[in-house]
Design a protein around this motif. Structure first.
Motif, short mmCIF file in Angstrom:
data_model
loop_
_atom_site.label_atom_id
_atom_site.label_comp_id
_atom_site.label_asym_id
_atom_site.label_seq_id
_atom_site.Cartn_x
_atom_site.Cartn_y
_atom_site.Cartn_z
N GLN A 148 -10.93 -3.16 -17.83
CA GLN A 148 -10.65 -3.65 -16.53
C GLN A 148 -10.60 -2.71 -15.67
OE1 GLN A 148 -6.33 -4.65 -17.43
NE2 GLN A 148 -7.23 -6.06 -19.37
N MET A 149 -10.27 -2.82 -14.39
CA MET A 149 -9.76 -1.91 -13.17
C MET A 149 -9.99 -2.13 -11.53
SD MET A 149 -13.89 0.15 -12.47
CE MET A 149 -13.41 0.85 -11.61
N PHE B 13 -20.51 -1.99 -14.68
CA PHE B 13 -20.51 -1.98 -13.28
C PHE B 13 -20.05 -1.01 -12.81
CE2 PHE B 13 -15.87 -2.74 -11.10
CZ PHE B 13 -16.32 -4.19 -10.62
N GLY B 14 -20.00 0.42 -12.93
CA GLY B 14 -20.09 1.62 -12.82
C GLY B 14 -21.05 1.15 -11.83
N PRO C 163 -12.47 3.40 -6.67
CA PRO C 163 -12.32 3.41 -8.13
C PRO C 163 -11.07 3.51 -7.61
CG PRO C 163 -13.60 4.55 -8.72
CD PRO C 163 -14.31 4.35 -7.15
N CYS C 164 -9.80 2.40 -7.94
CA CYS C 164 -8.38 2.22 -7.23
C CYS C 164 -7.32 2.36 -9.17
CB CYS C 164 -7.75 1.13 -6.48
SG CYS C 164 -5.98 0.99 -6.50
N ALA C 165 -7.78 2.09 -9.98
CA ALA C 165 -7.30 2.36 -11.21
C ALA C 165 -8.18 1.68 -12.14
CB ALA C 165 -5.20 1.51 -10.85
N TYR C 166 -8.20 2.65 -13.05
CA TYR C 166 -8.90 2.42 -14.43
C TYR C 166 -7.10 1.41 -15.38
CZ TYR C 166 -13.04 4.71 -12.66
OH TYR C 166 -14.47 4.99 -12.40
#
Length: 318
Positions: free
Chosen positions: A169-170, A145-146, A161-164
């Motif tokens: 899940q992210m 996904f990254g 990115p907002c949150a891992y």
């Protein structure tokens, strides 16, 4: 004498609320009604009337759902705290970190209400017309996904990115068209992507988030003196314990422009010896994230949506 195992309180982020949600809780519990009343006095408006309106848009306005979530969580926490030893740590994801700041003893309820109201006021003004939102991805292979994310950003899409939130899940902040493109790529990474309704852009070094951070730093002022927290807060963007008033305040400001490391924060709690956590609502986001973490906790939850609830404190617990 047996040494007690450290425990922690965990708080949910802003969640989508449907008309009628939490009405039974409000009607049944005088402590919840008191918390709403206290918040209404601070805001100068009837928070319960807004939160229990028929309009989904009205309920999920940040200016309504955030202070209402604070009121619910505060009432439930007061009921839990009246009958237990204080937690060793407290942590929250996004909005949950602000609620944790109050429950951990850093700021008064009055200031927490003011903060949960000012933040969306600034955001609404700065985000208008930007076409930005957030999307949640779960069940994804994070390496693949990254790579997909890097390919999309290299192609000029606005994504960050907002949150891992867990091992698979992210959350991403970005233009809605870019988020939808990532949603289409999520299945090839083993998971699913969903744009979050009413989710504001958040926790990202994108320029608009930096502007919001700068405005909040300029405009926010405590009415009641902030204190060093009674319970150390786990910072949701650095995953380290915060023990001073200055550290906590700075974390509230700078989390706008930094990615939330919730999965790392939860693992930090385990590293600090925490084996039991209590999740306090509203919302199920934290419970779901815990199912995909690399550590296992004894989990108890008080979410305010029909499940088990702590007994309201008596007058001595007010």
């Amino acid at each position: 004498m047996t040494e007690k195992t450290p425990n922690a309180i965990l708080l949910n982020p802003q969640v989508v609320v449907e008309p009628g949600d939490y009405r039974d809780l409000y009607d049944a519990r005088p402590d919840v009604r008191r918390a709403f009343g206290e918040a209404s006095e601070v805001l100068g408006t009837d928070l319960a009337a807004d939160f229990f309106a028929e309009s989904r848009d009205r309920i999920n306005s940040g200016r309504v759902v955030r202070p209402a979530s604070l009121a619910i969580a505060t009432a439930l926490y007061r009921a839990v705290a009246a009958r237990r030893e204080p937690p060793a740590y407290i942590a929250g994801l996004s909005l949950g970190s602000i609620i944790a700041g109050h429950l951990g003893g850093h700021m008064s309820f009055r200031d927490a209400v003011r903060m949960t109201h000012l933040m969306p006021v600034i955001e609404d003004e700065e985000f208008a017309g930007t076409g930005l939102g957030v999307a949640f991805y779960y069940g994804v292979d994070m390496e693949r996904f990254g790579e997909a994310l890097r390919e999309e950003t290299a192609a000029g899409r606005v994504l960050s990115p907002c949150a891992y939130t867990a091992a698979d899940q992210m959350i991403l902040t970005g233009e809605l068209s870019a988020l939808k493109a990532m949603n289409l790529r999520a299945p090839s990474c083993g998971g699913v992507g969903l744009v979050i309704p009413y989710g504001p852009p958040a926790h990202s070094p994108l320029p608009v988030l930096r502007r919001v951070e700068e405005r909040f730093r300029r405009e926010w002022r405590y009415l009641d003196p902030p204190r060093d927290p009674d319970v150390p807060l786990i910072c949701n963007v650095t995953a380290r314990p915060l023990r001073t008033a200055a550290e906590v305040t700075e974390s509230f400001i700078t989390q706008y422009g930094r990615t939330v490391l919730w999965d790392q924060s939860v693992r930090r709690l385990a590293g600090l010896g925490v084996r039991a956590v209590t999740v306090i609502g509203p919302g199920h986001f934290v419970l779901k994230s815990l199912r995909s973490t690399a550590v296992s906790f004894e989990v108890e939850s008080f979410l305010g949506d029909g499940g088990p609830l702590p007994e309201p404190p008596g007058e001595e617990g007010r």
